[in-house]
Motif scaffolding. Structure first.
Motif, PDB file in Angstrom:
ATOM      1  N   ALA A 178       1.054 -15.728   7.324  1.00 25.38           N
ATOM      2  CA  ALA A 178       1.324 -14.400   7.875  1.00 25.38           C
ATOM      3  C   ALA A 178       0.146 -13.445   7.734  1.00 25.38           C
ATOM      4  CB  ALA A 178       2.552 -13.798   7.191  1.00 25.38           C
ATOM      5  N   ILE A 179      -0.932 -13.891   7.098  1.00 24.61           N
ATOM      6  CA  ILE A 179      -2.082 -13.017   6.851  1.00 24.61           C
ATOM      7  C   ILE A 179      -3.086 -13.145   7.987  1.00 24.61           C
ATOM      8  CG2 ILE A 179      -4.038 -12.604   5.321  1.00 24.61           C
ATOM      9  CD1 ILE A 179      -2.193 -13.383   3.016  1.00 24.61           C
ATOM     10  N   GLU A 180      -3.493 -11.982   8.511  1.00 24.29           N
ATOM     11  CA  GLU A 180      -4.455 -11.955   9.604  1.00 24.29           C
ATOM     12  C   GLU A 180      -5.888 -11.846   9.097  1.00 24.29           C
ATOM     13  OE1 GLU A 180      -5.382  -9.305  13.595  1.00 24.29           O
ATOM     14  OE2 GLU A 180      -3.593  -8.927  12.432  1.00 24.29           O
ATOM     15  N   SER A 181      -6.131 -10.967   8.101  1.00 27.93           N
ATOM     16  CA  SER A 181      -7.505 -10.799   7.619  1.00 27.93           C
ATOM     17  C   SER A 181      -7.521 -10.232   6.208  1.00 27.93           C
ATOM     18  CB  SER A 181      -8.286  -9.870   8.545  1.00 27.93           C
ATOM     19  OG  SER A 181      -7.748  -8.574   8.495  1.00 27.93           O
ATOM     20  N   PHE A 182      -8.665 -10.447   5.546  1.00 26.64           N
ATOM     21  CA  PHE A 182      -8.973  -9.855   4.252  1.00 26.64           C
ATOM     22  C   PHE A 182     -10.191  -8.959   4.431  1.00 26.64           C
ATOM     23  CE2 PHE A 182      -6.866 -13.782   3.001  1.00 26.64           C
ATOM     24  CZ  PHE A 182      -6.049 -13.363   1.970  1.00 26.64           C
ATOM     25  N   GLY A 189     -14.640  -2.849  -3.443  1.00 25.61           N
ATOM     26  CA  GLY A 189     -15.327  -3.037  -4.710  1.00 25.61           C
ATOM     27  C   GLY A 189     -14.551  -3.852  -5.713  1.00 25.61           C
ATOM     28  N   HIS A 190     -13.344  -3.456  -6.047  1.00 23.14           N
ATOM     29  CA  HIS A 190     -12.578  -4.128  -7.093  1.00 23.14           C
ATOM     30  C   HIS A 190     -11.280  -4.736  -6.583  1.00 23.14           C
ATOM     31  CE1 HIS A 190     -11.008  -0.076  -6.746  1.00 23.14           C
ATOM     32  NE2 HIS A 190      -9.891  -0.500  -7.302  1.00 23.14           N
ATOM     33  N   LEU A 191     -11.017  -4.670  -5.288  1.00 24.96           N
ATOM     34  CA  LEU A 191      -9.826  -5.273  -4.711  1.00 24.96           C
ATOM     35  C   LEU A 191     -10.097  -5.630  -3.260  1.00 24.96           C
ATOM     36  CD1 LEU A 191      -8.355  -2.808  -2.864  1.00 24.96           C
ATOM     37  CD2 LEU A 191      -7.821  -2.031  -5.144  1.00 24.96           C
ATOM     38  N   ILE A 233      -0.050 -10.209  10.168  1.00 22.76           N
ATOM     39  CA  ILE A 233       0.155 -10.331  11.601  1.00 22.76           C
ATOM     40  C   ILE A 233       1.097  -9.244  12.116  1.00 22.76           C
ATOM     41  CG2 ILE A 233       1.112 -11.841  13.396  1.00 22.76           C
ATOM     42  CD1 ILE A 233       0.149 -14.197  11.702  1.00 22.76           C
ATOM     43  N   ASP A 234       2.081  -8.851  11.303  1.00 19.93           N
ATOM     44  CA  ASP A 234       3.044  -7.839  11.740  1.00 19.93           C
ATOM     45  C   ASP A 234       2.528  -6.409  11.579  1.00 19.93           C
ATOM     46  OD1 ASP A 234       3.139  -7.735   9.005  1.00 19.93           O
ATOM     47  OD2 ASP A 234       5.285  -8.120   8.835  1.00 19.93           O
ATOM     48  N   GLY A 235       1.264  -6.232  11.178  1.00 19.71           N
ATOM     49  CA  GLY A 235       0.639  -4.916  11.127  1.00 19.71           C
ATOM     50  C   GLY A 235       0.731  -4.188   9.804  1.00 19.71           C
ATOM     51  N   ASN A 236       1.295  -4.784   8.781  1.00 20.08           N
ATOM     52  CA  ASN A 236       1.390  -4.144   7.467  1.00 20.08           C
ATOM     53  C   ASN A 236       0.097  -4.331   6.687  1.00 20.08           C
ATOM     54  OD1 ASN A 236       4.037  -3.305   7.909  1.00 20.08           O
ATOM     55  ND2 ASN A 236       4.876  -5.214   7.108  1.00 20.08           N
ATOM     56  N   SER A 237      -0.159  -3.414   5.757  1.00 16.76           N
ATOM     57  CA  SER A 237      -1.342  -3.488   4.903  1.00 16.76           C
ATOM     58  C   SER A 237      -0.921  -3.641   3.453  1.00 16.76           C
ATOM     59  CB  SER A 237      -2.184  -2.227   5.042  1.00 16.76           C
ATOM     60  OG  SER A 237      -2.718  -2.145   6.329  1.00 16.76           O
ATOM     61  N   TYR A 238      -1.641  -4.486   2.745  1.00 16.17           N
ATOM     62  CA  TYR A 238      -1.397  -4.737   1.332  1.00 16.17           C
ATOM     63  C   TYR A 238      -2.739  -4.768   0.620  1.00 16.17           C
ATOM     64  CZ  TYR A 238       3.101  -6.297   3.141  1.00 16.17           C
ATOM     65  OH  TYR A 238       4.301  -6.363   3.791  1.00 16.17           O
ATOM     66  N   ALA A 262       0.817  -1.214   0.000  1.00 13.76           N
ATOM     67  CA  ALA A 262       0.000   0.000   0.000  1.00 13.76           C
ATOM     68  C   ALA A 262       0.852   1.266   0.000  1.00 13.76           C
ATOM     69  CB  ALA A 262      -0.925   0.004   1.213  1.00 13.76           C
ATOM     70  N   ARG A 263       2.057   1.213   0.570  1.00 11.77           N
ATOM     71  CA  ARG A 263       2.905   2.410   0.657  1.00 11.77           C
ATOM     72  C   ARG A 263       3.770   2.618  -0.578  1.00 11.77           C
ATOM     73  NH1 ARG A 263       6.267   0.821   5.231  1.00 11.77           N
ATOM     74  NH2 ARG A 263       5.458  -1.195   4.674  1.00 11.77           N
ATOM     75  N   THR A 264       4.356   1.539  -1.097  1.00 13.75           N
ATOM     76  CA  THR A 264       5.316   1.680  -2.197  1.00 13.75           C
ATOM     77  C   THR A 264       4.766   1.266  -3.549  1.00 13.75           C
ATOM     78  OG1 THR A 264       6.200  -0.535  -1.843  1.00 13.75           O
ATOM     79  CG2 THR A 264       7.242   1.281  -0.631  1.00 13.75           C
ATOM     80  N   ASP A 265       3.590   0.666  -3.584  1.00 16.94           N
ATOM     81  CA  ASP A 265       2.944   0.204  -4.810  1.00 16.94           C
ATOM     82  C   ASP A 265       3.758  -0.874  -5.526  1.00 16.94           C
ATOM     83  OD1 ASP A 265       0.580   0.409  -6.304  1.00 16.94           O
ATOM     84  OD2 ASP A 265       1.631   1.511  -7.877  1.00 16.94           O
TER      85      ASP A 265
END
Length: 86
Positions: free
Chosen positions: A58-62, A66-68, A74-79, A46-49
């Motif tokens: 390692a994924i906590e949630s989805f 709308g289109h993504l 788990i480490d707090g990053n967003s993608y 999300a930050r660097t594209d």
């Protein structure tokens, strides 16, 4: 081509032994590639594209948009996952 299964209790539990003629190497390797499951997904940072591979463990949630989909780890990053999850 014949497939023969031999079960041996002396063999280690995490070991599979395959015996084959060298002419069948491509066939055997392609069959085993179909059995493996890639346990990671390609997400966009999300930050660097930039695209990155993240392990499913390692994924906590989805969160579906709308289109993504937003992926929280788990480490707090967003993608972002480039398609909608239904």
């Amino acid at each position: 081509m014949k497939i023969i299964f031999n079960w041996d209790s002396k063999c280690a539990q995490d070991t599979i032994v395959v015996h084959s003629q060298p002419q069948n190497q491509a066939t055997v390797e392609s069959a085993f590639k179909k059995l493996t499951f890639d346990q990671s997904i390609q997400v966009r940072d999300a930050r660097t594209d930039r695209l990155q591979n993240r392990s499913l463990t390692a994924i906590e949630s989805f969160t579906a948009f709308g289109h993504l989909a937003k992926v929280a780890t788990i480490d707090g990053n967003s993608y972002y996952y480039p398609s909608n999850l239904k």
